[in-house]
Design a protein around this motif. Structure first.
Motif, PDB file in Angstrom:
ATOM      1  N   SER A   3      48.875  58.076 -11.655  1.00 10.91           N
ATOM      2  CA  SER A   3      50.010  57.213 -11.973  1.00 10.91           C
ATOM      3  C   SER A   3      49.640  56.149 -13.012  1.00 10.91           C
ATOM      4  O   SER A   3      50.493  55.399 -13.452  1.00 10.91           O
ATOM      5  CB  SER A   3      50.549  56.553 -10.707  1.00 10.91           C
ATOM      6  OG  SER A   3      49.504  55.984  -9.991  1.00 10.91           O
ATOM      7  N   ASP A   4      48.362  56.121 -13.400  1.00 12.84           N
ATOM      8  CA  ASP A   4      47.954  55.164 -14.421  1.00 12.84           C
ATOM      9  C   ASP A   4      48.359  55.605 -15.826  1.00 12.84           C
ATOM     10  O   ASP A   4      48.330  54.811 -16.757  1.00 12.84           O
ATOM     11  CB  ASP A   4      46.435  54.964 -14.397  1.00 12.84           C
ATOM     12  CG  ASP A   4      45.991  54.298 -13.106  1.00 12.84           C
ATOM     13  OD1 ASP A   4      46.838  53.618 -12.509  1.00 12.84           O
ATOM     14  OD2 ASP A   4      44.838  54.476 -12.718  1.00 12.84           O
ATOM     15  N   PHE A 169      61.983  59.540 -15.659  1.00 13.85           N
ATOM     16  CA  PHE A 169      61.538  60.342 -14.532  1.00 13.85           C
ATOM     17  C   PHE A 169      60.059  60.712 -14.567  1.00 13.85           C
ATOM     18  O   PHE A 169      59.557  61.277 -13.602  1.00 13.85           O
ATOM     19  CB  PHE A 169      62.413  61.592 -14.380  1.00 13.85           C
ATOM     20  CG  PHE A 169      63.627  61.295 -13.570  1.00 13.85           C
ATOM     21  CD1 PHE A 169      63.582  61.396 -12.187  1.00 13.85           C
ATOM     22  CD2 PHE A 169      64.780  60.836 -14.159  1.00 13.85           C
ATOM     23  CE1 PHE A 169      64.670  61.076 -11.419  1.00 13.85           C
ATOM     24  CE2 PHE A 169      65.880  60.505 -13.404  1.00 13.85           C
ATOM     25  CZ  PHE A 169      65.831  60.627 -12.024  1.00 13.85           C
ATOM     26  N   ILE A 170      59.370  60.389 -15.648  1.00 13.02           N
ATOM     27  CA  ILE A 170      57.940  60.714 -15.683  1.00 13.02           C
ATOM     28  C   ILE A 170      57.180  60.085 -14.512  1.00 13.02           C
ATOM     29  O   ILE A 170      56.525  60.782 -13.757  1.00 13.02           O
ATOM     30  CB  ILE A 170      57.318  60.370 -17.044  1.00 13.02           C
ATOM     31  CG1 ILE A 170      57.750  61.417 -18.067  1.00 13.02           C
ATOM     32  CG2 ILE A 170      55.796  60.333 -16.970  1.00 13.02           C
ATOM     33  CD1 ILE A 170      57.401  61.082 -19.485  1.00 13.02           C
ATOM     34  N   VAL A 174      55.401  62.148 -11.491  1.00 14.80           N
ATOM     35  CA  VAL A 174      53.957  62.004 -11.283  1.00 14.80           C
ATOM     36  C   VAL A 174      53.690  61.670  -9.817  1.00 14.80           C
ATOM     37  O   VAL A 174      52.832  62.265  -9.162  1.00 14.80           O
ATOM     38  CB  VAL A 174      53.380  60.908 -12.203  1.00 14.80           C
ATOM     39  CG1 VAL A 174      51.972  60.543 -11.787  1.00 14.80           C
ATOM     40  CG2 VAL A 174      53.396  61.362 -13.645  1.00 14.80           C
ATOM     41  N   GLU A 175      54.497  60.736  -9.296  1.00 13.54           N
ATOM     42  CA  GLU A 175      54.386  60.351  -7.892  1.00 13.54           C
ATOM     43  C   GLU A 175      54.588  61.564  -6.988  1.00 13.54           C
ATOM     44  O   GLU A 175      53.832  61.801  -6.051  1.00 13.54           O
ATOM     45  CB  GLU A 175      55.479  59.331  -7.606  1.00 13.54           C
ATOM     46  CG  GLU A 175      55.173  58.327  -6.527  1.00 13.54           C
ATOM     47  CD  GLU A 175      56.295  57.298  -6.497  1.00 13.54           C
ATOM     48  OE1 GLU A 175      57.220  57.485  -5.694  1.00 13.54           O
ATOM     49  OE2 GLU A 175      56.260  56.341  -7.295  1.00 13.54           O
TER      50      GLU A 175
ATOM     51  N   PRO B 151      62.207  50.443 -12.428  1.00 14.35           N
ATOM     52  CA  PRO B 151      62.673  50.837 -11.093  1.00 14.35           C
ATOM     53  C   PRO B 151      61.610  51.553 -10.261  1.00 14.35           C
ATOM     54  O   PRO B 151      61.567  51.382  -9.047  1.00 14.35           O
ATOM     55  CB  PRO B 151      63.844  51.779 -11.381  1.00 14.35           C
ATOM     56  CG  PRO B 151      64.213  51.568 -12.786  1.00 14.35           C
ATOM     57  CD  PRO B 151      63.039  50.992 -13.489  1.00 14.35           C
ATOM     58  N   HIS B 152      60.748  52.339 -10.908  1.00 18.76           N
ATOM     59  CA  HIS B 152      59.824  53.141 -10.096  1.00 18.76           C
ATOM     60  C   HIS B 152      58.766  52.284  -9.414  1.00 18.76           C
ATOM     61  O   HIS B 152      58.035  52.767  -8.569  1.00 18.76           O
ATOM     62  CB  HIS B 152      59.187  54.256 -10.919  1.00 18.76           C
ATOM     63  CG  HIS B 152      58.207  53.786 -11.951  1.00 18.76           C
ATOM     64  ND1 HIS B 152      58.576  53.479 -13.239  1.00 18.76           N
ATOM     65  CD2 HIS B 152      56.879  53.559 -11.874  1.00 18.76           C
ATOM     66  CE1 HIS B 152      57.513  53.077 -13.896  1.00 18.76           C
ATOM     67  NE2 HIS B 152      56.474  53.114 -13.114  1.00 18.76           N
ATOM     68  N   LYS B 153      58.706  51.006  -9.784  1.00 14.49           N
ATOM     69  CA  LYS B 153      57.717  50.148  -9.133  1.00 14.49           C
ATOM     70  C   LYS B 153      58.299  49.385  -7.951  1.00 14.49           C
ATOM     71  O   LYS B 153      57.610  48.623  -7.296  1.00 14.49           O
ATOM     72  CB  LYS B 153      57.140  49.165 -10.158  1.00 14.49           C
ATOM     73  CG  LYS B 153      56.330  49.884 -11.206  1.00 14.49           C
ATOM     74  CD  LYS B 153      55.281  49.010 -11.839  1.00 14.49           C
ATOM     75  CE  LYS B 153      54.360  49.836 -12.698  1.00 14.49           C
ATOM     76  NZ  LYS B 153      54.140  49.216 -14.010  1.00 14.49           N
TER      77      LYS B 153
END
Lengths: 286, 294
Positions: A3-4, A169-170, A174-175, B151-153
């Motif tokens: 995720s980095d 959405f990347i 990845v998550e 948002p993903h954070k």
């Protein structure tokens, strides 16, 4: 772990370059590329080098970061340089004449110029675009610059929307990849041992669930977008509107001067005052 | 102004082949003969177990799906009429907002404020108005400090709050929450529920909460139970949850307190009073116990 990853290597900051309008940076990049391809004499390359160093300095991104960016292409650079060195025929006596190897001065000059050209090109465009422009700003810039194409029916807005959704959405994907990998690992899947083929095969149980869930996501997202009254760019306004500021005009002028200077420097050494030569070179380049 | 913001008459929907959510490819209607009227400003819960058709109902009310039979009136307008056009659909979606289950799959932009702006942008509002709405919607859900975040954070509950802000920014009259709390942790759920109730109470927005959590449904003004595509129960929570036997038969349970008191009654212990919430249940038990002691 994964995720980095930052896509396009954007380094957030507040330098002059960061504050420029993305459209300005896109246009300037094109101008810069033109200048790089015109350069063909030591003086013009020196000019380009100075220009690039000034850009790096202004972006307030450290030189080590910039040089790391070139690392991945070093092998290609060396390879093309060697080909140039060995395969270029020169007019005079060869410098080295051993067995089937003949090296001429022209070959070395050409190899050095070629390598310089690529390095300058990569540093210049990445400083101007990827390092100092957020992907979303870049997308907005591209949409805005290409919007005249809408008149001839090119779905510019759709492409820009697709790009920005992909960017959005990347991290999510990845998550998800990490989750699936962990799930497979906990059932004994092995991703780290074996040869290339075995490892590639081990990825299949990750990719298939990832694809399935992506399609599901896509459908849900489309529904959610429709629920929020999305209907393409029909009568659509924007929260953030791109606007050229005085800063942008200054940069336009500066880069215009720079590019003209480089083109002049590139053409002058052939014969000063012989402007016909300039045209000849332009045609040659095309 | 129409008294009923949403009204359906004999509404039914059948998934045609290939579109079905279930693996069985038979043409079983997902919904049939639904007559539902929702008053302006009402706080309604729709209960049903998985596959009962409750999500289909939500999608019909938002015109994501087109009913196969029956009529839907939104704010008095027949949206199932032949001549109902795209602009009408646009209008319905502006009035009836929808918050979905998975917060990740409804956020469009890479920055919170841009996501909230997505709806107003689609409505074609002027920039200053969009800015105002983004700010007010975000503070309404308590996310104003996260305006420039990605948002993903955010946590699941925070993402869902951003999604709600995105809907509020369109100033809808109805918000349908389609199992919006199902994927959240208890804290996120509590946040979303409290926002839902505040919107209903303070902003006068009609709230329809589609859920399978009894405790959530018990908080609403009115509960509708859907089973096998049919409207089975309709009333205030107290009435609906008193039908414990019927709820059991269709695979649902009453809230824990009601359930406990019901079972005690079955065992011959005659507890009086209602027991919709934990508080009421505790009081009923105390009353019974202290009455016994005398």
């Amino acid at each position: 772990m994964i995720s980095d990853i930052t896509l396009g290597q954007f380094f957030p900051g507040y330098s002059t370059l960061h504050k420029l309008d993305p459209r300005t940076k896109l246009i300037l990049s094109v101008a810069f590329i033109v200048a790089v391809f015109f350069a063909n004499s030591p003086v013009s390359f020196l000019g380009l080098l100075i220009g690039v160093l000034v850009l790096v300095k202004l972006s307030r991104i450290s030189f080590s970061v910039v040089f790391k960016g070139i690392k991945p292409i070093i092998i290609i650079l060396i390879f093309t340089a060697l080909i140039n060195v060995f395969l270029t025929d020169g007019a005079g006596e060869p410098l080295v004449d051993f067995w089937i190897i003949e090296i001429y001065t022209e070959g070395i000059v050409r190899a050095v110029f070629m390598a310089l050209r690529v390095i300058i090109l990569i540093i210049g465009t990445s400083i101007l675009l990827t390092y100092t422009t957020s992907p979303i700003a870049l997308t907005d810039g591209i949409e805005s610059l290409l919007s005249p194409l809408k008149k001839i029916g090119v779905p510019v807005h759709t492409f820009a929307m697709m790009m920005s959704i992909a960017l959005r959405f990347i991290p999510t994907l990845v998550e998800e990849t990490e989750k699936i990998m962990n799930a497979q690992k906990s059932r004994g899947a092995d991703f780290t041992s074996g040869g290339l083929i075995k490892r590639a095969r081990a990825l299949i149980p990750i990719l298939i669930p990832l694809f399935v869930s992506s399609f599901k996501r896509a459908e849900e997202l489309a529904t959610a977008m429709e629920c929020r009254c999305y209907r393409g760019d029909k009568n659509r306004t924007k929260l953030v509107k791109l606007e050229y500021k005085s800063r942008d005009y200054i940069w336009f002028c500066a880069v215009a001067l720079f590019v003209t200077a480089i083109i002049l420097l590139a053409t002058l050494p052939y014969s000063i005052g012989y402007s016909g030569r300039l045209l000849e070179i332009i045609f040659y380049k095309i | 102004m129409n008294e009923y913001i949403i009204k359906t008459e004999g509404l039914g929907f059948t998934y045609s082949d290939g579109e079905s959510d279930s693996l069985v490819r038979e043409e079983i209607p997902a919904l049939s003969d639904i007559n539902l009227s929702v008053k302006r400003g009402e706080y309604l819960a729709v209960l049903g177990h998985n596959g009962s058709g409750k999500s289909t109902l939500a999608k019909l009310l938002n015109l994501i799906l087109v009913p196969t039979v029956g009529k839907i009136y939104i704010d008095g307008v027949d949206v199932t009429a032949e001549d109902f056009d795209e602009d009408g659909v646009f209008d319905v979606r502006r009035k009836v907002g929808m918050v979905f289950q998975n917060p990740d799959n409804q956020l469009v932009a890479t920055v919170v404020e841009e996501d909230v702006a997505f709806g107003p942008e689609n409505l074609g509002l002027p920039r200053e108005e969009i800015r105002r709405r983004v700010n007010s919607s975000l503070s309404m859900v308590g996310m104003q400090d996260y305006m420039r975040h990605a948002p993903h954070k955010l946590s699941g509950g925070q993402k869902q709050r951003v999604a709600i802000a995105g809907i509020i920014a369109m100033r809808p009259e109805v918000i349908i929450f389609d199992e919006s709390t199902a994927m959240l942790d208890p804290m996120g759920r509590a946040e979303v529920i409290s926002i839902m109730e505040r919107l209903n109470r303070e902003e006068g927005i009609t709230v329809i909460n589609i859920t399978h959590y009894m405790e959530e449904a018990a908080r609403a003004e009115r509960v509708v139970v859907i089973n096998d595509g049919r409207l089975t129960l309709d009333g205030i929570p107290r009435e609906v949850f008193s039908e414990v036997e019927l709820l059991h038969k269709i695979g649902l349970e009453a809230p824990q307190g009601t359930e406990l008191v019901h079972r005690l009654r079955l065992a011959g212990i005659n507890i009086e009073g209602s027991s919709l919430t934990e508080q009421e249940c505790a009081e009923a038990l105390i009353n019974y116990l202290s009455g016994n002691r005398k």
